[in-house]
Scaffold this motif. Structure first.
Motif, PDB file in Angstrom:
ATOM      1  N   ILE A  27       0.853  -1.193   0.000  1.00  8.87           N
ATOM      2  CA  ILE A  27       0.000   0.000   0.000  1.00  8.87           C
ATOM      3  C   ILE A  27       0.886   1.239   0.000  1.00  8.87           C
ATOM      4  N   VAL A  28       0.631   2.118  -0.929  1.00 10.44           N
ATOM      5  CA  VAL A  28       1.418   3.360  -1.014  1.00 10.44           C
ATOM      6  C   VAL A  28       0.586   4.488  -0.388  1.00 10.44           C
ATOM      7  N   GLY A  29       1.072   5.011   0.745  1.00 11.76           N
ATOM      8  CA  GLY A  29       0.391   6.135   1.382  1.00 11.76           C
ATOM      9  C   GLY A  29      -0.241   5.767   2.709  1.00 11.76           C
ATOM     10  N   THR A  49       2.575  -4.499   3.264  1.00  9.51           N
ATOM     11  CA  THR A  49       3.626  -3.504   3.515  1.00  9.51           C
ATOM     12  C   THR A  49       3.068  -2.141   3.162  1.00  9.51           C
ATOM     13  N   LEU A  50       3.142  -1.226   4.129  1.00 10.90           N
ATOM     14  CA  LEU A  50       2.638   0.133   3.925  1.00 10.90           C
ATOM     15  C   LEU A  50       3.830   1.077   3.797  1.00 10.90           C
ATOM     16  N   LEU A  51       3.869   1.809   2.695  1.00 10.96           N
ATOM     17  CA  LEU A  51       4.980   2.732   2.444  1.00 10.96           C
ATOM     18  C   LEU A  51       4.477   4.173   2.569  1.00 10.96           C
ATOM     19  N   GLU A  52       5.110   4.942   3.442  1.00 11.82           N
ATOM     20  CA  GLU A  52       4.701   6.332   3.651  1.00 11.82           C
ATOM     21  C   GLU A  52       5.903   7.245   3.416  1.00 11.82           C
ATOM     22  N   ALA A  53       5.683   8.272   2.605  1.00 12.04           N
ATOM     23  CA  ALA A  53       6.800   9.147   2.223  1.00 12.04           C
ATOM     24  C   ALA A  53       7.334   9.980   3.393  1.00 12.04           C
ATOM     25  N   TYR A 137      -0.282  -6.970  14.574  1.00 14.90           N
ATOM     26  CA  TYR A 137      -0.380  -8.153  13.689  1.00 14.90           C
ATOM     27  C   TYR A 137       0.963  -8.391  13.014  1.00 14.90           C
ATOM     28  N   PRO A 138       1.461  -9.640  13.053  1.00 14.62           N
ATOM     29  CA  PRO A 138       2.772  -9.906  12.461  1.00 14.62           C
ATOM     30  C   PRO A 138       2.806  -9.686  10.947  1.00 14.62           C
ATOM     31  N   GLU A 139       1.643  -9.698  10.305  1.00 13.44           N
ATOM     32  CA  GLU A 139       1.603  -9.537   8.838  1.00 13.44           C
ATOM     33  C   GLU A 139       1.793  -8.086   8.409  1.00 13.44           C
ATOM     34  N   PHE A 140       1.770  -7.146   9.374  1.00 12.96           N
ATOM     35  CA  PHE A 140       1.844  -5.715   9.037  1.00 12.96           C
ATOM     36  C   PHE A 140       3.279  -5.214   9.084  1.00 12.96           C
ATOM     37  N   ARG A 141       3.668  -4.514   8.017  1.00  7.29           N
ATOM     38  CA  ARG A 141       4.988  -3.890   8.005  1.00  7.29           C
ATOM     39  C   ARG A 141       4.819  -2.452   7.532  1.00  7.29           C
ATOM     40  N   LEU A 142       5.357  -1.516   8.320  1.00  9.24           N
ATOM     41  CA  LEU A 142       5.245  -0.094   7.974  1.00  9.24           C
ATOM     42  C   LEU A 142       6.624   0.462   7.699  1.00  9.24           C
ATOM     43  N   LYS A 143       6.765   1.124   6.569  1.00 11.76           N
ATOM     44  CA  LYS A 143       8.045   1.732   6.239  1.00 11.76           C
ATOM     45  C   LYS A 143       7.819   3.231   6.045  1.00 11.76           C
ATOM     46  N   MET A 144       8.387   4.025   6.971  1.00 10.56           N
ATOM     47  CA  MET A 144       8.278   5.485   6.845  1.00 10.56           C
ATOM     48  C   MET A 144       9.458   5.982   5.999  1.00 10.56           C
ATOM     49  N   VAL A 145       9.395   7.232   5.583  1.00 10.19           N
ATOM     50  CA  VAL A 145      10.381   7.829   4.687  1.00 10.19           C
ATOM     51  C   VAL A 145      10.630   6.888   3.494  1.00 10.19           C
ATOM     52  N   ALA A 146       9.557   6.439   2.918  1.00  7.97           N
ATOM     53  CA  ALA A 146       9.632   5.557   1.748  1.00  7.97           C
ATOM     54  C   ALA A 146       8.853   6.237   0.627  1.00  7.97           C
ATOM     55  N   ASN A 147       9.574   6.931  -0.211  1.00  5.21           N
ATOM     56  CA  ASN A 147       8.936   7.738  -1.245  1.00  5.21           C
ATOM     57  C   ASN A 147       8.848   6.941  -2.542  1.00  5.21           C
ATOM     58  N   VAL A 148       7.652   6.489  -2.858  1.00  6.75           N
ATOM     59  CA  VAL A 148       7.488   5.643  -4.048  1.00  6.75           C
ATOM     60  C   VAL A 148       7.622   6.502  -5.301  1.00  6.75           C
ATOM     61  N   VAL A 178      -1.649  -1.021  -3.903  1.00  6.40           N
ATOM     62  CA  VAL A 178      -2.778  -0.106  -3.707  1.00  6.40           C
ATOM     63  C   VAL A 178      -2.252   1.322  -3.660  1.00  6.40           C
ATOM     64  N   ALA A 179      -2.804   2.159  -4.504  1.00  2.21           N
ATOM     65  CA  ALA A 179      -2.457   3.593  -4.482  1.00  2.21           C
ATOM     66  C   ALA A 179      -3.411   4.281  -3.521  1.00  2.21           C
ATOM     67  N   ALA A 180      -2.899   4.601  -2.328  1.00  2.00           N
ATOM     68  CA  ALA A 180      -3.679   5.379  -1.345  1.00  2.00           C
ATOM     69  C   ALA A 180      -2.873   6.638  -1.067  1.00  2.00           C
ATOM     70  N   ASP A 181      -2.296   7.182  -2.147  1.00  2.00           N
ATOM     71  CA  ASP A 181      -1.328   8.266  -1.981  1.00  2.00           C
ATOM     72  C   ASP A 181      -1.914   9.656  -2.221  1.00  2.00           C
ATOM     73  N   GLY A 182      -3.227   9.766  -2.015  1.00  2.00           N
ATOM     74  CA  GLY A 182      -3.822  11.080  -1.876  1.00  2.00           C
ATOM     75  C   GLY A 182      -4.118  11.825  -3.171  1.00  2.00           C
ATOM     76  N   ARG A 183      -4.521  13.089  -2.983  1.00  2.00           N
ATOM     77  CA  ARG A 183      -5.054  13.879  -4.102  1.00  2.00           C
ATOM     78  C   ARG A 183      -4.053  14.126  -5.222  1.00  2.00           C
ATOM     79  N   PHE A 184      -2.739  14.129  -4.900  1.00  2.00           N
ATOM     80  CA  PHE A 184      -1.736  14.354  -5.961  1.00  2.00           C
ATOM     81  C   PHE A 184      -1.088  13.028  -6.368  1.00  2.00           C
TER      82      PHE A 184
END
Ligand SMILES: Cc1cc2nc3c(=O)[nH]c(=O)nc-3n(C[C@H](O)[C@H](O)[C@H](O)COP(=O)(O)OP(=O)(O)OC[C@H]3O[C@@H](n4cnc5c(N)ncnc54)[C@H](O)[C@@H]3O)c2cc1C
Length: 422
Positions: A27-29, A49-53, A137-148, A178-184
Motif C-alpha cells: 500500500i502506497v500512502g 507492507t505500507l509505504l509512507e513518504a 499483527y505480524p503480517e503488518f509492516r510499515l516503512k516510513m520515509v519511503a517515497n514511491v 494499492v495507491a492510497a497516496d492522496g489527491r496528488f
C-alpha cells in the motif's frame, strides 16, 4: 518475463536497488485510507507492507473529523472504545453564525447510532493509533520515509513499486499494489489515469488562531461556521489553538493578499466577533496556507495488480467534510472483497472492478450533492458583498425533524455506509 519500470527517474536507473522484498499487498500512502486498509488486511492474515513518504504522521492540516460511520467501523473491529480514550471532542452539530442569528442546522443526536456525533481528534493521533493497532499483527509492516517513485510492471500487470528511502532505492514486489497516496497521487500519474475534475467555486486559506482564556469550554463552540461580506469562516477547535478556514471565491487569492492583512483580520472579526483579540496574532502571510479546492474522480480505479482508493481515486470537495470518511469506507470495501483471495495468493481483476463498482456510485452521489450545495448556496454566499442573514423560512425548515435529519444522515454516514464483513 518482461519487466518494465514505469517512469523510473534517471537516478534510479543508475543507482543500485539495495533490497527487494516480497509481500502480498503493498500500500502506497499512510493516510486514513491506506492505514485502514493495511490494518484490516493484516487483521485478516494478509501480509501487507505500507509505504509512507513522510517521517511521521504530523504534517499540514488535513481534517480531524471521525464520522459516525467510521466509529461504527472501528466498533466492529473492537477499536471504537480504545479510540475514545484519546483526547477528543464530540461534535453534536456545528453552530452556524449569520448577521441575524446563530443556529444549529444539524443535530447528530437524533441519529440512530451508538455514536451520534463527529469525533474531533488530530489526524496525527488517529493515524498513530491505527498504526499502533496494525503493528500488533505480524503480517503488518510499515516503512516510513519511503517515497514511491515508480511501478514495477510485468506483462502489463503491476507487480510492486520502487521507493527511495533514507539509504537509497528499495523494491517491494506484491500481488496487489494499492495507491492510497492522496489527491496528488503519483501512482495515478504513473499509470496515466486522468481524473475528471470539477472546479468548486471557492478556495480556502487555512491558519491558526491562539486559544485565549475567554474561549468557550463547552462542545457547542468547538466547530463553527459563519459567513458574511462574500466570505465563509469554518472554525475547528484543536485543543491548544483554533484551526480556521477562510473561504473566498476561487481565483481571487491575489485580491485577498492585495487587500492586506488588516482587511483580512477585519473580515474575520466581522464574521466571528469572538475573534476580535485572537486576530492580532496574524501578522505574516507565511502563517496562511492556501488550499485550492477541487473535486474529481477517476473513471477507472484499477488495472491488473493495481487498485486506487481514497483521494487517489476521488478527491472530495470539503463540503460536509467527508473525505476521510470516504477514504476509510473504500478501504473497508476493498478489504471485504479482496482479503480472502489475497490470503490464498490469488487476485482477479474482476475483484478489483467490484471494489470500484461498490464504491463509485456512493462517491458520485455525494459529489453531486456537494456540487449542488456549492452552486446553490456557497456560490451565492460568496457573491454577496453585504452581511447576510439566514431567512426565517430556512430556520423554520431546519426545525422540521425529518428535513433536519437528511443532511445529518448524509454527513454522518454518506450513501450506503460500509461495514466490516469479517
Ligand atoms: C486542508 C484540508 C482540510 C480537510 N479537512 C477535512 C475534514 O475536516 N474532514 C474530512 O473528512 N476530510 C478533510 N479533508 C480531506 C481529507 O484530508 C482527505 O479526503 C483524506 O485525508 C483522504 O485520505 P487518503 O488516505 O485517501 O489520502 P491522504 O490522507 O492524502 O494520504 C495520502 C498519504 O500518501 C502519502 N504519499 C503521497 N505520495 C506518496 C509517495 N509517492 N510515496 C509514499 N507515500 C506517499 C502522503 O504523505 C499521505 O500520508 C481535508 C483536506 C485538506 C487538504
Amino acid at each position: 518475463m518482461a519487466t518494465d519500470v514505469i517512469s523510473a527517474p534517471k537516478s534510479e536507473v543508475l543507482e543500485e536497488i539495495r533490497d527487494s522484498q516480497q509481500t502480498t499487498c503493498c500500500i502506497v500512502g499512510g493516510g486514513p485510507g491506506g492505514m485502514m486498509l493495511a490494518l484490516l488486511l493484516a487483521r485478516r492474515g494478509v501480509p501487507v507492507t505500507l509505504l509512507e513518504a513522510h517521517k511521521d504522521f504530523d504534517r499540514e492540516f488535513r481534517g480531524d473529523t471521525i464520522h459516525p460511520s467510521v466509529l461504527e467501523i472501528l466498533d466492529e473491529i473492537g477499536l471504537a472504545e480504545p479510540l475514545h480514550h484519546l483526547r477528543h471532542v464530540k461534535i453534536y452539530g456545528p453552530t452556524l453564525r449569520a448577521a441575524n442569528t446563530s443556529f444549529r442546522p444539524i443535530d447528530f443526536r437524533r441519529l440512530k447510532t451508538r455514536f451520534p456525533y463527529i469525533m474531533l481528534i488530530p489526524q496525527t493521533k488517529f493515524l498513530e493509533f491505527l498504526a499502533g493497532e496494525a503493528s500488533k499483527y505480524p503480517e503488518f509492516r510499515l516503512k516510513m520515509v519511503a517515497n514511491v517513485e515508480s511501478l514495477i510492471e510485468e506483462n502489463s500487470s503491476v507487480r510492486g513499486v520502487r521507493y527511495l528511502g533514507t539509504d537509497g532505492w528499495h523494491e517491494v514486489r506484491a500481488l496487489l499494489t494499492v495507491a492510497a497516496d492522496g489527491r496528488f497521487s503519483k501512482i495515478r500519474n504513473l499509470v496515466g489515469f486522468e481524473p475528471i475534475k470539477t472546479s468548486p467555486p471557492m478556495d480556502i486559506l487555512w491558519f491558526r488562531l491562539p486559544h485565549l482564556p475567554e474561549d468557550p469550554q463547552e462542545d457547542s463552540g468547538r466547530v463553527m461556521g459563519g459567513f458574511g461580506g462574500g466570505r465563509i469562516l469554518a472554525v475547528f477547535d484543536r485543543f491548544d489553538y483554533w484551526q480556521v478556514g477562510y473561504v473566498f471565491p476561487k481565483g481571487t487569492h491575489q485580491q485577498v493578499r492585495t487587500a492586506g492583512l488588516e482587511a483580512l483580520r477585519n473580515s474575520i472579526v466581522a464574521i466571528e466577533p469572538r475573534f476580535a483579540h485572537h486576530v492580532a496574532s496574524l501578522t505574516d502571510w507565511h502563517q496562511f496556507s492556501l488550499l485550492s479546492v477541487e473535486s474529481s474522480r477517476c473513471p477507472r480505479w484499477y488495472k491488473p495488480g493495481l487498485l486506487l482508493i481514497g483521494d487517489a481515486a476521488h478527491v472530495m470537495s470539503p463540503v460536509g467534510g467527508v473525505g476521510i470518511n470516504y477514504a476509510i469506507q473504500d478501504a473497508v470495501v476493498a478489504a471485504n472483497l479482496l482479503a480472502s483471495s489475497l490470503k490464498a495468493g490469488r487476485l482477479e481483476v474482476s475483484d478489483l472492478a467490484k471494489v470500484q463498482r461498490e464504491r463509485e456510485w456512493p462517491t458520485r452521489i455525494i459529489q453531486a450533492i456537494q456540487s449542488f450545495v456549492q452552486k446553490r448556496l456557497i456560490a451565492s454566499v460568496l457573491r454577496s458583498q453585504t452581511s447576510m442573514t439566514i431567512p426565517r423560512f430556512v430556520r423554520v425548515l431546519f426545525r422540521i425533524p425529518v428535513l433536519r435529519d437528511i443532511p445529518a444522515r448524509l454527513i454522518a454516514f454518506g450513501i450506503r455506509p460500509a461495514h466490516v464483513s469479517e
